[in-house]
Motif scaffolding. Structure first.
Motif, PDB file in Angstrom:
ATOM      1  N   UNK A  93      30.008  33.663  38.848  1.00 25.82           N
ATOM      2  CA  UNK A  93      29.174  35.153  38.777  1.00 25.82           C
ATOM      3  C   UNK A  93      29.758  35.757  39.952  1.00 25.82           C
ATOM      4  N   UNK A  94      29.784  35.162  41.169  1.00 27.78           N
ATOM      5  CA  UNK A  94      30.284  36.102  42.314  1.00 27.78           C
ATOM      6  C   UNK A  94      31.564  36.388  41.852  1.00 27.78           C
ATOM      7  N   UNK A  95      32.529  35.396  41.500  1.00 29.21           N
ATOM      8  CA  UNK A  95      33.993  35.912  41.210  1.00 29.21           C
ATOM      9  C   UNK A  95      33.952  36.783  40.341  1.00 29.21           C
ATOM     10  N   UNK A  96      33.329  37.228  39.318  1.00 35.78           N
ATOM     11  CA  UNK A  96      33.318  38.254  38.227  1.00 35.78           C
ATOM     12  C   UNK A  96      32.852  39.383  38.974  1.00 35.78           C
ATOM     13  N   UNK A  97      32.041  39.442  40.067  1.00 41.53           N
ATOM     14  CA  UNK A  97      31.697  40.812  40.783  1.00 41.53           C
ATOM     15  C   UNK A  97      33.135  41.248  41.465  1.00 41.53           C
ATOM     16  N   UNK A  98      33.944  40.709  41.768  1.00 42.14           N
ATOM     17  CA  UNK A  98      35.088  40.920  42.433  1.00 42.14           C
ATOM     18  C   UNK A  98      36.629  40.783  41.787  1.00 42.14           C
ATOM     19  N   UNK A  99      36.367  39.931  40.536  1.00 40.38           N
ATOM     20  CA  UNK A  99      37.780  39.844  39.804  1.00 40.38           C
ATOM     21  C   UNK A  99      38.703  41.055  39.462  1.00 40.38           C
ATOM     22  N   UNK A 100      38.075  42.253  39.085  1.00 47.01           N
ATOM     23  CA  UNK A 100      38.918  43.438  39.015  1.00 47.01           C
ATOM     24  C   UNK A 100      39.334  44.163  40.214  1.00 47.01           C
ATOM     25  N   UNK A 101      38.589  43.954  41.228  1.00 48.87           N
ATOM     26  CA  UNK A 101      38.820  44.457  42.654  1.00 48.87           C
ATOM     27  C   UNK A 101      40.192  43.726  42.990  1.00 48.87           C
ATOM     28  N   UNK A 102      40.174  42.407  43.162  1.00 52.35           N
ATOM     29  CA  UNK A 102      41.185  41.488  43.192  1.00 52.35           C
ATOM     30  C   UNK A 102      42.290  41.532  42.638  1.00 52.35           C
ATOM     31  N   UNK A 103      42.423  41.971  41.148  1.00 53.23           N
ATOM     32  CA  UNK A 103      43.593  42.062  40.302  1.00 53.23           C
ATOM     33  C   UNK A 103      44.100  43.395  40.971  1.00 53.23           C
ATOM     34  N   UNK A 104      43.297  44.473  41.005  1.00 50.28           N
ATOM     35  CA  UNK A 104      43.851  45.793  41.455  1.00 50.28           C
ATOM     36  C   UNK A 104      44.535  45.481  42.787  1.00 50.28           C
ATOM     37  N   UNK A 105      44.239  44.915  43.576  1.00 51.28           N
ATOM     38  CA  UNK A 105      44.813  44.626  45.022  1.00 51.28           C
ATOM     39  C   UNK A 105      45.843  43.935  44.927  1.00 51.28           C
ATOM     40  N   UNK A 106      46.246  43.302  43.821  1.00 52.15           N
ATOM     41  CA  UNK A 106      47.678  42.930  43.371  1.00 52.15           C
ATOM     42  C   UNK A 106      47.600  41.226  43.070  1.00 52.15           C
ATOM     43  N   UNK A 107      46.643  40.695  42.856  1.00 53.35           N
ATOM     44  CA  UNK A 107      46.491  39.343  42.489  1.00 53.35           C
ATOM     45  C   UNK A 107      46.773  39.333  40.922  1.00 53.35           C
ATOM     46  N   UNK A 163      33.971  52.856  39.812  1.00 55.18           N
ATOM     47  CA  UNK A 163      33.010  51.670  39.477  1.00 55.18           C
ATOM     48  C   UNK A 163      32.817  50.661  40.683  1.00 55.18           C
ATOM     49  N   UNK A 164      33.315  51.248  41.968  1.00 55.54           N
ATOM     50  CA  UNK A 164      33.063  50.421  43.065  1.00 55.54           C
ATOM     51  C   UNK A 164      34.196  49.222  43.134  1.00 55.54           C
ATOM     52  N   UNK A 165      33.493  48.143  43.263  1.00 57.97           N
ATOM     53  CA  UNK A 165      34.377  46.862  43.546  1.00 57.97           C
ATOM     54  C   UNK A 165      34.699  46.429  42.000  1.00 57.97           C
ATOM     55  N   UNK A 166      34.295  47.108  40.921  1.00 55.39           N
ATOM     56  CA  UNK A 166      34.649  46.701  39.660  1.00 55.39           C
ATOM     57  C   UNK A 166      36.027  47.361  39.475  1.00 55.39           C
ATOM     58  N   UNK A 167      36.613  48.174  40.372  1.00 55.29           N
ATOM     59  CA  UNK A 167      37.966  48.807  39.896  1.00 55.29           C
ATOM     60  C   UNK A 167      37.790  50.129  39.725  1.00 55.29           C
ATOM     61  N   UNK A 168      39.067  50.891  39.941  1.00 59.68           N
ATOM     62  CA  UNK A 168      39.153  52.329  39.366  1.00 59.68           C
ATOM     63  C   UNK A 168      40.212  52.432  38.327  1.00 59.68           C
ATOM     64  N   UNK A 169      39.635  51.227  37.153  1.00 64.60           N
ATOM     65  CA  UNK A 169      40.755  51.342  35.903  1.00 64.60           C
ATOM     66  C   UNK A 169      39.357  51.582  34.712  1.00 64.60           C
ATOM     67  N   UNK A 170      39.881  52.036  33.742  1.00 65.08           N
ATOM     68  CA  UNK A 170      38.896  52.166  32.527  1.00 65.08           C
ATOM     69  C   UNK A 170      38.655  50.806  32.261  1.00 65.08           C
ATOM     70  N   UNK A 171      37.303  50.741  31.991  1.00 63.21           N
ATOM     71  CA  UNK A 171      36.754  49.288  31.551  1.00 63.21           C
ATOM     72  C   UNK A 171      35.574  48.925  32.589  1.00 63.21           C
ATOM     73  N   UNK A 172      35.806  49.413  33.618  1.00 64.31           N
ATOM     74  CA  UNK A 172      34.825  49.005  35.055  1.00 64.31           C
ATOM     75  C   UNK A 172      33.429  49.343  34.587  1.00 64.31           C
ATOM     76  N   UNK A 173      33.295  50.505  34.062  1.00 66.14           N
ATOM     77  CA  UNK A 173      31.678  51.055  33.681  1.00 66.14           C
ATOM     78  C   UNK A 173      31.051  49.979  32.902  1.00 66.14           C
TER      79      UNK A 173
END
Length: 426
Positions: free
Chosen positions: A18-32, A156-166
């Motif tokens: 669950x903690x991973x899901x909180x940041x997964x979109x942010x990490x992908x947006x950062x380049x992972x 969307x905060x740490x859920x990223x600045x891409x569509x779907x974070x909402x």
């Protein structure tokens, strides 16, 4: 530091997922790489092995049988339709994975978590909610991307600045508010512990154009008023909360209309009724309406063919992604309808009315099934109701945001025996 025992490891894995899901979109947006999301599948396989090893599947037989029937039927339908719609075994396997991952996670939560451990995870989600809300407010004042007509979808905060974070923001806020409302009604937290995040969540919904959240909060609170007994003091607190909530909801809607003036018609009674019944689609063009899309598909895509209406075209034959650049024939023909934007239309195309009925049955069963954890049965009940709404409203139940929903659903069936108390995150 306390050594983690074998009995505690599944609970820790659940928390880390669950903690991973909180940041997964942010990490992908950062380049992972986007493939990091498959770490969740590895964790799920571990949880499944633990469930089988501990022989804890017998109390989930209704869920298992329901999912098995759904998967077997849809897979058998898919095979003869590969040549027609361009699906293949790989797509079918991926779609089976997309279905069973939530069942495995739900069973693991209900098997390996206790009241103490699940409370700790909920508190992590509450803390994250505050941090993420601050980040969203910061984005609202600083993030102004060019070439987009709907900025709210990207805040969307740490859920990223891409569509779907909402979708993730919505699922998280629902789980947090339902948990805090239940905790307050059980006298586990103070009034302000519910009041403040509830007001913040409504304000955030206005900022990021999350119209559905206003409806969801109303459903949550109405069910609370019906189900929970209240002292005289609590009744007065509810009056204060309702008045404050109405004021903030009104302000949030006005602020949303100021930011997105084209919503003025859709937010009226006439506009809401039209959005529910209109067959023109979500964007008003050639796509599907989230609530009437099933009927449009039956008429315009399936052309009234009873077999397809009842059973769909099979798992994997309408996937909205491609492998090696090879999209399915169905996706090439009907991608413009945005059928993958809503869980119910996506399920209907591949599984038919039969699949939709099983999905709804599972949530209805969760609502009425006797709970082992009485202190949290309210959470399971209201999340089950909201899950049906989410099934029709968006794609939460086909994304990783669904893990939040199934985690909350499991709270009514967590371990309550003192003989196997699982302590985690200490």
């Amino acid at each position: 530091m306390k050594r983690i025992s074998e009995a505690e490891k599944p609970g820790l894995v659940i928390a880390l997922m669950l903690i991973f899901i909180l940041f997964e979109r942010f990490l992908i947006q950062c380049g992972l790489p986007g493939a990091i999301i498959y770490l969740l599948d590895i964790a799920n396989m571990y949880l499944l092995i633990q469930i089988l090893y501990n022989k804890k599947v017998e109390r989930f037989w209704v869920w298992i049988v329901s999912y098995a029937i759904l998967i077997i039927a849809a897979a058998l339908v898919a095979l003869p339709n590969y040549s027609v719609w361009g699906g293949n075994v790989v797509y079918t396997i991926i779609e089976i994975r997309n279905i069973v991952r939530f069942l495995i996670f739900f069973m693991a939560c209900a098997t390996f978590l206790t009241k103490d451990s699940i409370d700790k995870i909920f508190r992590i989600l509450v803390a994250y909610f505050y941090i993420n809300s601050i980040y969203i407010i910061y984005q609202y004042f600083t993030f102004h991307p060019e070439g987009t007509w709907m900025r709210g979808d990207l805040l969307n905060g740490f859920f990223g600045t891409a569509t779907g974070g909402n979708t993730f923001v919505n699922a998280l806020m629902l789980v947090v508010i339902v948990y805090l409302l239940n905790a307050w009604s059980n006298k586990e937290v103070r009034f302000l512990s519910l009041f403040v995040p509830l007001i913040i969540s409504v304000a955030i919904a206005g900022m990021i154009e999350l119209k559905a959240y206003f409806v969801e909060v109303a459903v949550i609170y109405v069910w609370y008023l019906i189900r929970k007994k209240k002292s005289n003091k609590e009744k007065w607190m509810n009056v204060v909360l309702i008045v404050a909530l109405l004021v903030v909801v009104y302000a949030a809607i006005q602020y949303m209309l100021l930011e997105y003036p084209w919503f003025r018609e859709t937010m009226s009674i006439k506009g809401i009724l039209q959005s529910v019944t209109d067959t023109n689609g979500y964007t008003g063009e050639q796509d599907l309406n989230r609530f009437t899309g099933i009927f449009t598909i039956s008429k315009s895509i399936f052309h009234g063919e009873l077999g397809e209406i009842l059973l769909g075209i099979g798992l994997g034959n309408a996937v909205s992604y491609s492998i090696g650049g090879n999209a399915t024939v169905f996706n090439q023909l009907y991608d413009a309808t945005h059928y993958s934007w809503f869980s119910n239309t996506y399920v209907f195309i591949q599984n038919g009315f039969f699949g939709v009925a099983i999905y709804i049955f599972i949530f209805v069963y969760m609502f009425f099934k006797k709970k082992t954890n009485k202190e949290m049965k309210f959470i399971t009940e209201i999340i089950a109701v909201l899950a049906v709404f989410l099934f029709f409203y968006g794609e939460a139940l086909k994304t990783d945001a669904g893990y939040f929903v199934y985690f909350a659903l499991a709270s009514g069936w967590i371990m309550v025996s003192k003989k196997k108390c699982v302590e985690i995150l200490e």
